[in-house]
Design an enzyme around this catalytic site. Structure first.
Site, PDB file in Angstrom:
ATOM      1  N   HIS A   1     -41.563 -69.683  38.490  1.00 60.79           N
ATOM      2  CA  HIS A   1     -40.661 -70.168  39.541  1.00 60.79           C
ATOM      3  C   HIS A   1     -39.402 -70.779  38.970  1.00 60.79           C
ATOM      4  O   HIS A   1     -39.345 -71.140  37.796  1.00 60.79           O
ATOM      5  CB  HIS A   1     -41.375 -71.175  40.455  1.00 60.79           C
ATOM      6  CG  HIS A   1     -41.602 -72.518  39.852  1.00 60.79           C
ATOM      7  ND1 HIS A   1     -42.721 -72.834  39.138  1.00 60.79           N
ATOM      8  CD2 HIS A   1     -40.843 -73.652  39.855  1.00 60.79           C
ATOM      9  CE1 HIS A   1     -42.659 -74.099  38.732  1.00 60.79           C
ATOM     10  NE2 HIS A   1     -41.518 -74.622  39.152  1.00 60.79           N
TER      11      HIS A   1
ATOM     12  N   HIS B   1     -33.751 -80.026  43.103  1.00 63.00           N
ATOM     13  CA  HIS B   1     -35.128 -80.463  42.807  1.00 63.00           C
ATOM     14  C   HIS B   1     -35.131 -81.863  42.191  1.00 63.00           C
ATOM     15  O   HIS B   1     -36.087 -82.617  42.377  1.00 63.00           O
ATOM     16  CB  HIS B   1     -35.778 -79.465  41.862  1.00 63.00           C
ATOM     17  CG  HIS B   1     -37.162 -79.804  41.410  1.00 63.00           C
ATOM     18  ND1 HIS B   1     -38.148 -80.225  42.281  1.00 63.00           N
ATOM     19  CD2 HIS B   1     -37.735 -79.785  40.180  1.00 63.00           C
ATOM     20  CE1 HIS B   1     -39.268 -80.443  41.597  1.00 63.00           C
ATOM     21  NE2 HIS B   1     -39.046 -80.188  40.328  1.00 63.00           N
TER      22      HIS B   1
HETATM   23 MN   LIG Z   1     -40.528 -76.706  39.139  1.00 60.96          MN
END
Ligand SMILES: [Mn+2]
Ligand SMILES: [Mn+2]
Lengths: 259, 259
Positions: free
Chosen positions: A75, A81
């Site tokens: 991923h 994030h």
């Molecule tokens: Mn990650």
């Protein structure tokens, strides 16, 4: 076409002189996922619910519904994030041209076989540029460690003991170097995350996440088949879903390699 | 590298003479999904659950869990999606080399503007080969209809009335032609599925699914930006997740185009 660049590539794919290498781990219920200590939230493993299987719910067709974390299996980590990148790009906002570029493979398989907590250093990165040439614009730097051999065994893959996970990754200065290099678009690893297992205790904590995502670059995890790539010269295609507001996404990752 | 094929492509990407075109629709809670009549099971829209957002559940990071159907948004149909292909490949078993190939774009935008239920014919397909040259091995045939302009409005995208959905797609003979052409690996559309809206009433029902997946080929749906591709000469990269036992997968789809 007047320009032969694409025709050459299509011919190379057709005659086998250019091959497609799959850098993606299979995605299933047994795909290892990150485990964080209390009190932090954890992501589930992939699970599925059946819609139909050539049955009364769909006589000619089969299909399922998936539940999975954004950060599952092979991923991508988008800038948002991490808190240092929270004003940056979500997955869908990444310019497609940045998802395609030169692959630079730094092999420390032997060192990691000796020391599973091996930390990648600036000296390692600089030595690679001396030996294989400068990192070109738009490059994805891939840290080859042999860790993908553990991917079918979640305990061996996470390798967590009483003192936490022991897995390889960049040290603080190498993390900074990657984030500040003008030609590095992304950093990819074979492990469950882009930081070393011990990196929660570094200063700053999780320096690859902190510096790299804060600099608007991307992370890429759980890669396979890095041993099929040359140290330089391959082209990588990183293909996350085009997830609006996504902090990350399960991804397909392919490379083109000359034979 | 002794062979310049990849270096030429990397140079082309760097100097802008080769561009990356994103053929993927954004994926979110508002992404349109197929609606089947009773008594068949239906797929949900994408939904998310928050794990953390730079908060007590994860002070430095944000991430979510996704629920979505295998057949949501821009996605691939694997052979096992259809009963005629049930002994064939799941998504993870598709050879990576078949995910990369020439893109053949058949434009019937004008005809679809006149008739939203327009059926693609063998005559259309044969005329394209006469005008633009024979379909090369490993090709993905893409049906350009302008339908992607409706993708932000689920009702207009599904276009269902009292007599069911009215959307374009191949007729029975064109479906057979695609499935039997030795050089066609996949067939892609801008609509919610690879068959026409009326295809449930054809003989056989859903002939593209029936013939194409039964022949071990692949479907590709909800494409965007097909107007940025030439009729031939572009290269497509179809990137589904490497989903073990997957009948389909949300996918990223990119193309390389010469400028
Ligand atoms: Mn990650
Ligand atoms: Mn489908």
């Amino acid at each position: 076409m007047s320009d032969p660049r694409l025709k050459n590539l299509l011919d190379g794919l057709a005659d086998g002189s250019v091959q497609v290498v799959d850098l993606t781990q299979p995605l299933s219920e047994t795909t290892p996922v990150l485990v964080l200590p209390d009190p932090f939230a954890n992501t589930p493993h992939l699970s599925r619910k059946r819609l139909s299987r050539y049955d009364a719910d769909g006589p000619a067709w089969a299909w399922d519904v998936l539940e999975l974390g954004e950060h599952t299996g092979t991923h991508l980590d988008a800038p948002i994030h991490w808190i240092t990148g929270k004003e940056g790009e979500d997955v869908a906002s990444i310019p497609p041209a940045r998802l395609v570029g030169p692959a630079v493979v730094i092999d420390r398989t032997a060192a990691v076989a000796e020391d599973p907590g091996y930390l990648l250093t600036v000296a390692d990165l600089e030595a690679h540029e001396v030996e294989h040439g400068p990192i070109q614009p738009g490059s994805w730097v891939l840290f080859r460690t042999g860790w993908s051999a553990r991917a079918n065994d979640e305990a061996a893959f996470l390798n967590a003991g009483a003192e936490g996970p022991v897995t390889p990754g960049p040290d603080v200065e190498a993390s900074r170097w990657l984030a500040e290099h003008p030609n590095v678009v992304g950093f990819g690893v074979e492990t469950v995350g882009i930081d070393a297992g011990a990196a929660g205790g570094f200063d700053p904590g999780f320096p690859v996440h902190n510096f790299l995502l804060g600099a608007g670059r991307y992370g890429l995890t759980q890669l396979a088949n890095l041993d099929a790539l040359p140290a330089s010269g391959a082209l990588i295609v990183v293909a996350p879903l085009k997830l609006v507001d996504g902090t990350g996404s399960p991804s397909r990752v392919l490379a083109f390699v000359e034979r």
